[in-house]
Write a protein that holds these residues in place. Structure first.
Motif, PDB file in Angstrom:
ATOM      1  N   GLU A   1       0.822  -1.208   0.000  1.00 13.49           N
ATOM      2  CA  GLU A   1       0.000   0.000   0.000  1.00 13.49           C
ATOM      3  C   GLU A   1       0.855   1.257   0.000  1.00 13.49           C
ATOM      4  OE1 GLU A   1      -2.201  -0.933   3.516  1.00 13.49           O
ATOM      5  OE2 GLU A   1      -4.048  -1.351   2.391  1.00 13.49           O
ATOM      6  N   ALA A   2       1.999   1.201   0.721  1.00 14.10           N
ATOM      7  CA  ALA A   2       2.911   2.345   0.748  1.00 14.10           C
ATOM      8  C   ALA A   2       3.485   2.608  -0.640  1.00 14.10           C
ATOM      9  CB  ALA A   2       4.033   2.098   1.750  1.00 14.10           C
ATOM     10  N   ASN A   3       3.827   1.534  -1.348  1.00  5.90           N
ATOM     11  CA  ASN A   3       4.334   1.685  -2.714  1.00  5.90           C
ATOM     12  C   ASN A   3       3.251   2.256  -3.639  1.00  5.90           C
ATOM     13  OD1 ASN A   3       6.848   0.689  -2.028  1.00  5.90           O
ATOM     14  ND2 ASN A   3       6.341  -1.427  -2.591  1.00  5.90           N
ATOM     15  N   ARG A   4       2.020   1.802  -3.426  1.00  7.98           N
ATOM     16  CA  ARG A   4       0.905   2.311  -4.221  1.00  7.98           C
ATOM     17  C   ARG A   4       0.688   3.791  -3.948  1.00  7.98           C
ATOM     18  NH1 ARG A   4      -5.396   0.399  -3.516  1.00  7.98           N
ATOM     19  NH2 ARG A   4      -6.271   1.588  -5.279  1.00  7.98           N
ATOM     20  N   PHE A   5       0.798   4.179  -2.672  1.00  6.75           N
ATOM     21  CA  PHE A   5       0.654   5.588  -2.304  1.00  6.75           C
ATOM     22  C   PHE A   5       1.742   6.431  -2.952  1.00  6.75           C
ATOM     23  CE2 PHE A   5       2.027   8.995   0.621  1.00  6.75           C
ATOM     24  CZ  PHE A   5       0.900   9.791   0.578  1.00  6.75           C
ATOM     25  N   SER A   6       2.980   5.958  -2.893  1.00  5.37           N
ATOM     26  CA  SER A   6       4.099   6.691  -3.483  1.00  5.37           C
ATOM     27  C   SER A   6       3.907   6.874  -4.982  1.00  5.37           C
ATOM     28  CB  SER A   6       5.409   5.954  -3.202  1.00  5.37           C
ATOM     29  OG  SER A   6       6.494   6.613  -3.799  1.00  5.37           O
ATOM     30  N   SER A   7       3.452   5.814  -5.652  1.00  2.00           N
ATOM     31  CA  SER A   7       3.218   5.888  -7.092  1.00  2.00           C
ATOM     32  C   SER A   7       2.097   6.872  -7.406  1.00  2.00           C
ATOM     33  CB  SER A   7       2.864   4.497  -7.630  1.00  2.00           C
ATOM     34  OG  SER A   7       2.551   4.553  -9.002  1.00  2.00           O
ATOM     35  N   LEU A   8       1.047   6.863  -6.586  1.00  2.00           N
ATOM     36  CA  LEU A   8      -0.084   7.755  -6.802  1.00  2.00           C
ATOM     37  C   LEU A   8       0.329   9.209  -6.622  1.00  2.00           C
ATOM     38  CD1 LEU A   8      -3.005   8.467  -7.268  1.00  2.00           C
ATOM     39  CD2 LEU A   8      -3.523   7.809  -4.909  1.00  2.00           C
ATOM     40  N   VAL A   9       1.152   9.490  -5.626  1.00  2.00           N
ATOM     41  CA  VAL A   9       1.627  10.858  -5.418  1.00  2.00           C
ATOM     42  C   VAL A   9       2.384  11.340  -6.652  1.00  2.00           C
ATOM     43  CG1 VAL A   9       3.248  12.286  -4.101  1.00  2.00           C
ATOM     44  CG2 VAL A   9       1.700  10.736  -2.908  1.00  2.00           C
ATOM     45  N   GLY A  10       3.185  10.454  -7.234  1.00  2.00           N
ATOM     46  CA  GLY A  10       3.888  10.800  -8.461  1.00  2.00           C
ATOM     47  C   GLY A  10       2.929  11.124  -9.595  1.00  2.00           C
ATOM     48  N   GLU A  11       1.856  10.343  -9.713  1.00  2.00           N
ATOM     49  CA  GLU A  11       0.856  10.595 -10.763  1.00  2.00           C
ATOM     50  C   GLU A  11       0.139  11.922 -10.537  1.00  2.00           C
ATOM     51  OE1 GLU A  11      -1.800   7.365 -11.482  1.00  2.00           O
ATOM     52  OE2 GLU A  11      -0.244   5.858 -11.213  1.00  2.00           O
ATOM     53  N   ILE A  12      -0.084  12.263  -9.274  1.00  2.00           N
ATOM     54  CA  ILE A  12      -0.750  13.532  -8.955  1.00  2.00           C
ATOM     55  C   ILE A  12       0.106  14.701  -9.421  1.00  2.00           C
ATOM     56  CG2 ILE A  12      -1.420  15.043  -7.040  1.00  2.00           C
ATOM     57  CD1 ILE A  12      -2.375  12.486  -5.576  1.00  2.00           C
ATOM     58  N   TYR A  13       1.407  14.627  -9.174  1.00  2.00           N
ATOM     59  CA  TYR A  13       2.287  15.716  -9.606  1.00  2.00           C
ATOM     60  C   TYR A  13       2.517  15.694 -11.112  1.00  2.00           C
ATOM     61  CZ  TYR A  13       3.168  16.882  -4.747  1.00  2.00           C
ATOM     62  OH  TYR A  13       3.011  17.290  -3.448  1.00  2.00           O
ATOM     63  N   ASP A  14       2.502  14.528 -11.716  1.00  2.00           N
ATOM     64  CA  ASP A  14       2.603  14.453 -13.179  1.00  2.00           C
ATOM     65  C   ASP A  14       1.434  15.175 -13.838  1.00  2.00           C
ATOM     66  OD1 ASP A  14       4.944  13.019 -13.090  1.00  2.00           O
ATOM     67  OD2 ASP A  14       3.996  11.064 -13.393  1.00  2.00           O
ATOM     68  N   ALA A  15       0.267  15.096 -13.197  1.00  2.00           N
ATOM     69  CA  ALA A  15      -0.929  15.745 -13.750  1.00  2.00           C
ATOM     70  C   ALA A  15      -0.811  17.267 -13.730  1.00  2.00           C
ATOM     71  CB  ALA A  15      -2.172  15.310 -12.970  1.00  2.00           C
ATOM     72  N   ALA A  16       0.050  17.789 -12.848  1.00  2.00           N
ATOM     73  CA  ALA A  16       0.274  19.238 -12.842  1.00  2.00           C
ATOM     74  C   ALA A  16       0.984  19.678 -14.114  1.00  2.00           C
ATOM     75  CB  ALA A  16       1.097  19.636 -11.617  1.00  2.00           C
ATOM     76  N   VAL A  17       1.877  18.830 -14.610  1.00  2.00           N
ATOM     77  CA  VAL A  17       2.639  19.131 -15.819  1.00  2.00           C
ATOM     78  C   VAL A  17       1.816  18.834 -17.061  1.00  2.00           C
ATOM     79  CG1 VAL A  17       4.742  18.621 -17.107  1.00  2.00           C
ATOM     80  CG2 VAL A  17       4.780  18.629 -14.597  1.00  2.00           C
ATOM     81  N   ASP A  18       1.066  17.720 -17.020  1.00  2.00           N
ATOM     82  CA  ASP A  18       0.276  17.286 -18.169  1.00  2.00           C
ATOM     83  C   ASP A  18      -1.193  17.181 -17.768  1.00  2.00           C
ATOM     84  OD1 ASP A  18      -0.807  16.212 -20.434  1.00  2.00           O
ATOM     85  OD2 ASP A  18       0.292  14.314 -20.340  1.00  2.00           O
ATOM     86  N   PRO A  19      -1.996  18.202 -18.063  1.00  2.00           N
ATOM     87  CA  PRO A  19      -3.416  18.184 -17.667  1.00  2.00           C
ATOM     88  C   PRO A  19      -4.186  16.988 -18.205  1.00  2.00           C
ATOM     89  CG  PRO A  19      -2.778  20.380 -18.389  1.00  2.00           C
ATOM     90  CD  PRO A  19      -1.637  19.469 -18.730  1.00  2.00           C
ATOM     91  N   ALA A  20      -3.712  16.360 -19.295  1.00  2.00           N
ATOM     92  CA  ALA A  20      -4.407  15.206 -19.856  1.00  2.00           C
ATOM     93  C   ALA A  20      -4.406  14.025 -18.889  1.00  2.00           C
ATOM     94  CB  ALA A  20      -3.765  14.799 -21.182  1.00  2.00           C
ATOM     95  N   GLN A  21      -3.520  14.056 -17.890  1.00  2.00           N
ATOM     96  CA  GLN A  21      -3.428  12.949 -16.929  1.00  2.00           C
ATOM     97  C   GLN A  21      -4.297  13.159 -15.685  1.00  2.00           C
ATOM     98  OE1 GLN A  21       0.557  11.438 -16.109  1.00  2.00           O
ATOM     99  NE2 GLN A  21       1.382  12.536 -17.870  1.00  2.00           N
ATOM    100  N   ARG A  22      -5.008  14.279 -15.625  1.00  2.00           N
ATOM    101  CA  ARG A  22      -5.770  14.575 -14.410  1.00  2.00           C
ATOM    102  C   ARG A  22      -6.857  13.551 -14.124  1.00  2.00           C
ATOM    103  NH1 ARG A  22      -6.715  21.000 -15.549  1.00  2.00           N
ATOM    104  NH2 ARG A  22      -4.573  21.700 -15.128  1.00  2.00           N
ATOM    105  N   SER A  23      -7.621  13.196 -15.163  1.00  2.00           N
ATOM    106  CA  SER A  23      -8.719  12.253 -14.952  1.00  2.00           C
ATOM    107  C   SER A  23      -8.203  10.911 -14.454  1.00  2.00           C
ATOM    108  CB  SER A  23      -9.502  12.076 -16.253  1.00  2.00           C
ATOM    109  OG  SER A  23     -10.585  11.182 -16.061  1.00  2.00           O
ATOM    110  N   ALA A  24      -7.114  10.434 -15.059  1.00  2.00           N
ATOM    111  CA  ALA A  24      -6.538   9.159 -14.633  1.00  2.00           C
ATOM    112  C   ALA A  24      -6.038   9.242 -13.201  1.00  2.00           C
ATOM    113  CB  ALA A  24      -5.398   8.759 -15.577  1.00  2.00           C
ATOM    114  N   ALA A  25      -5.463  10.393 -12.831  1.00  2.00           N
ATOM    115  CA  ALA A  25      -4.982  10.558 -11.463  1.00  2.00           C
ATOM    116  C   ALA A  25      -6.136  10.540 -10.473  1.00  2.00           C
ATOM    117  CB  ALA A  25      -4.189  11.861 -11.344  1.00  2.00           C
ATOM    118  N   LEU A  26      -7.239  11.214 -10.822  1.00  2.00           N
ATOM    119  CA  LEU A  26      -8.396  11.200  -9.924  1.00  2.00           C
ATOM    120  C   LEU A  26      -9.003   9.807  -9.813  1.00  2.00           C
ATOM    121  CD1 LEU A  26     -10.381  14.502 -10.637  1.00  2.00           C
ATOM    122  CD2 LEU A  26      -8.825  13.971  -8.748  1.00  2.00           C
TER     123      LEU A  26
END
Length: 384
Positions: A5-30
């Motif tokens: 779960e910790a690894n999943r959380f870490s990966s998700l945090v990365g996806e959240i910040y990736d969405a800041a750079v690429d708005p197309a990733q926002r829906s997938a991050a949510l």
């Protein structure tokens, strides 16, 4: 949390910040946020301080008709939304924190909006709060997961600050991108060729006039990411321009250089170059030198409409004025315009009267004060 779960959380945090750079990733991050906290739908929305309107910024898992219903009808019935106006940022609340759950399921908000979406509960957290607006993260809890529990609250608490920082980063990136795009558009409108180079002489940016000059290839051309001169004399001068960035940091004065370059067909160009920074720790593609290149000409591009308006010149008088700037002599002007010398002298007298000039040289100086920096300048009426 377990290691998985910790690894999943870490990966998700990365996806959240990736969405800041690429708005197309926002829906997938949510979508990943919903899965991690145990929700069926996620919405980021804001409510103005006067409680008159809401804005849905991002969403996942909610159909458009339910978003419209919430915005138009049920926002005022949401028991959690306005509670955040008086709560600290990052405090997670569920329905049970504000009212008995048995009372909640009896509300029209639950029966007509929550339950039809297959949900049974809501949890919300404030992401950002200002005097003008409050922005919250709203997560719906699906029927299969039951009501909001402590695990969901804790996971939302962990994610909320990262989601908010990602939103701030996204705004800053978008603002910077708009600024850069606007600046590039302004540079492209200028008649002067402008080129930015990195510390190694590679082209970082060239405006439209510079790109056209390089495409013409009479003086300079581009090979790969570098500019080369078309003749030996111009090449030596062009290389000397980059002396402005030599010994950077040894002087507190920004170094500038002006050189005269001549193309193969004998046209003269004035090249101005100066360093943009004295710092040595530049990124590889950071602009270090700017060069302005413009053809040396007696006749600049003039803002003819502005001259005519300033001195109330007729189209005929304007044509004579431009001919004076270009040619000078009355006979030459008459020949160029196809009119009698007496007509030229008549217009010249009116120009002296209207502008206050006493000599043709004074008229040239006055016109030069109306030089336009843009690529296209409006010309006078052709009729005389």
């Amino acid at each position: 949390m377990t290691i998985l779960e910790a690894n999943r959380f870490s990966s998700l945090v990365g996806e959240i910040y990736d969405a800041a750079v690429d708005p197309a990733q926002r829906s997938a991050a949510l979508e990943q946020v919903a899965g991690f906290v145990g929700g069926s739908a996620v919405t980021i929305l804001s409510r103005d301080a006067a409680r008159l309107s809401i804005e849905i910024h991002q969403h996942y898992g909610t159909e458009s008709r339910f978003r419209e219903l919430y915005r138009d009808r049920y926002v005022e019935l949401d028991p959690l939304l306005d509670r955040h106006l008086d709560l600290p940022v990052e405090q997670i609340i569920g329905v049970a924190d504000v009212m008995p759950y048995s009372d909640f399921v009896a509300t029209s908000f639950y029966r007509e909006w929550v339950e039809p979406q297959g949900a049974v509960d809501l949890a919300t957290v404030t992401l950002e709060q200002s005097n003008a607006r409050t922005t919250i993260l709203q997560v719906m809890r699906g029927r299969s997961r039951g009501t909001v529990d402590d695990s969901m609250r804790e996971r939302m608490r962990l994610l909320a600050p990262h989601i908010q920082r990602s939103r701030i980063m996204g705004r800053q990136i978008r603002a910077r991108s708009h600024t850069v795009a606007d600046l590039a558009e302004v540079l492209d409108a200028l008649s002067t060729a402008i080129c930015l180079f990195d510390a190694d002489g590679r082209v970082v940016h060239a405006n439209a006039s510079c790109r056209q000059m390089l495409a013409d290839g009479d003086l300079l051309a581009i090979v790969g990411d570098r500019i080369v001169a078309r003749n030996t004399q111009a090449d030596k001068i062009f290389r000397r321009l980059f002396d402005v960035v030599a010994d950077v940091g040894t002087s507190s004065v920004v170094r500038r250089r002006i050189e005269l370059m001549t193309s193969a067909d004998g046209q003269h160009y004035l090249a101005h170059a100066f360093s943009l920074t004295r710092q040595r720790s530049l990124q590889r593609d950071a602009a270090a030198t700017v060069m302005f290149l413009q053809k040396a000409a007696m006749v600049p591009q003039l803002a003819t409409d502005a001259i005519a308006a300033a001195f109330r010149l007729t189209p005929s008088e304007m044509r004579v004025l431009l001919a004076i700037v270009e040619l000078g002599g009355v006979p030459d002007i008459a020949a160029k315009l196809g009119i009698a010398e007496t007509t030229v002298k008549t217009h010249l007298g009116r120009l002296f009267e209207k502008t206050g000039a006493g000599r043709q040289a004074d008229l040239v100086k006055i016109a030069a004060g109306f030089a336009a920096p843009f690529v296209q300048a409006t010309g006078p009426d052709d009729a005389v």
